[in-house]
Design an enzyme around this catalytic site. Structure first.
Site, PDB file in Angstrom:
ATOM      1  N   PHE A 172       5.579 -17.911 -37.960  1.00  0.00           N
ATOM      2  CA  PHE A 172       5.481 -19.375 -37.918  1.00  0.00           C
ATOM      3  C   PHE A 172       6.301 -19.968 -39.059  1.00  0.00           C
ATOM      4  CE2 PHE A 172       3.328 -23.390 -39.111  1.00  0.00           C
ATOM      5  CZ  PHE A 172       3.440 -24.062 -37.894  1.00  0.00           C
ATOM      6  N   GLY A 173       7.266 -20.815 -38.716  1.00  0.00           N
ATOM      7  CA  GLY A 173       8.095 -21.495 -39.710  1.00  0.00           C
ATOM      8  C   GLY A 173       7.722 -22.960 -39.792  1.00  0.00           C
ATOM      9  N   TYR A 174       7.644 -23.473 -41.003  1.00  0.00           N
ATOM     10  CA  TYR A 174       7.254 -24.887 -41.191  1.00  0.00           C
ATOM     11  C   TYR A 174       8.191 -25.607 -42.149  1.00  0.00           C
ATOM     12  CZ  TYR A 174       5.403 -22.956 -45.483  1.00  0.00           C
ATOM     13  OH  TYR A 174       5.306 -22.305 -46.692  1.00  0.00           O
ATOM     14  N   GLY A 175       9.170 -24.889 -42.678  1.00  0.00           N
ATOM     15  CA  GLY A 175      10.117 -25.485 -43.631  1.00  0.00           C
ATOM     16  C   GLY A 175      11.531 -25.170 -43.178  1.00  0.00           C
ATOM     17  N   SER A 176      12.327 -24.624 -44.092  1.00  0.00           N
ATOM     18  CA  SER A 176      13.729 -24.351 -43.748  1.00  0.00           C
ATOM     19  C   SER A 176      13.854 -23.347 -42.607  1.00  0.00           C
ATOM     20  CB  SER A 176      14.479 -23.832 -44.980  1.00  0.00           C
ATOM     21  OG  SER A 176      13.870 -22.650 -45.444  1.00  0.00           O
ATOM     22  N   GLU A 197      12.306 -15.512 -49.829  1.00  0.00           N
ATOM     23  CA  GLU A 197      11.215 -16.399 -50.245  1.00  0.00           C
ATOM     24  C   GLU A 197      10.407 -15.777 -51.373  1.00  0.00           C
ATOM     25  OE1 GLU A 197      11.714 -19.137 -49.133  1.00  0.00           O
ATOM     26  OE2 GLU A 197      12.711 -18.873 -47.208  1.00  0.00           O
TER      27      GLU A 197
END
Ligand code: BEZ
Length: 178
Positions: free
Chosen positions: A9-13, A88
């Site tokens: 799940f990606g929520y930023g870049s 990250e």
């Protein structure tokens, strides 16, 4: 629907620049968390001398947020996660959550979260303070304001309602006259 593989799940870049191969991409919702610009970035959107601000997730039981779930090929998932661990590395840890895929079931997904108290935690700052940092910071991955604007654009294209991000975007546009 084929559902093998690991969901990330990606929520930023990761939404607008995943930088890895995937077999499926779905808009998804995560409940119980909120996206916040409360993480210092001294390796991507800032420097050790002047760290920028990037997003992490903070626990907020009544909140939810939209992002993108990527299904990874089981064969490449381990190397993809190792590469993301490196990208990250400034405070983020892999965490397993349940996300609701748009038009589909709830599934468990890996997400990178920089938890409260990590070495890059900027704590609770006012919007004015966050924007003042974002409009000045730049790092090896580009300017901090480009990160904010690209994220806001990506969220609009998902149909996401994110008052925190959109308020910071509006204030940064005023500050920069853009
Ligand atoms: C993401 O876009 O999901 C993400 C944000 C910060 C760190 C790692 C991943």
């Amino acid at each position: 629907m084929k559902s093998d593989g690991l969901w990330l799940f990606g929520y930023g870049s990761v939404i607008y620049r995943p930088g890895f191969d995937f077999v499926e991409r779905r808009t998804a919702t995560l409940r119980g968390w909120a996206r916040r610009f409360s993480q210092k970035s001294d390796d991507h959107r800032g420097t050790p001398e002047f760290p920028g601000r990037v997003v992490t997730l903070v626990p907020e039981p009544s909140s939810h947020l939209k992002g993108v779930a990527f299904r990874l090929d089981p064969a490449s998932a381990p190397s993809t996660l190792l590469a993301l661990d490196h990208r990250e590395k400034a405070g983020y840890e892999r965490t397993i959550v349940d996300v609701t895929l748009e038009g589909g079931p709830i599934t468990s997904a890996t997400v990178y979260i920089a938890h409260r108290g990590n070495d890059w935690d900027a704590g609770h700052e006012s919007h004015d303070a966050i924007v003042a940092t974002i409009v000045r910071a730049r790092g090896p991955s580009g300017t901090n304001v480009e990160y904010l604007f690209r994220l806001a654009d990506a969220l609009r294209s998902l149909g996401a309602h994110d008052p925190h991000v959109f308020a910071l975007e509006a204030a940064a546009r005023v500050a920069l006259n853009r």
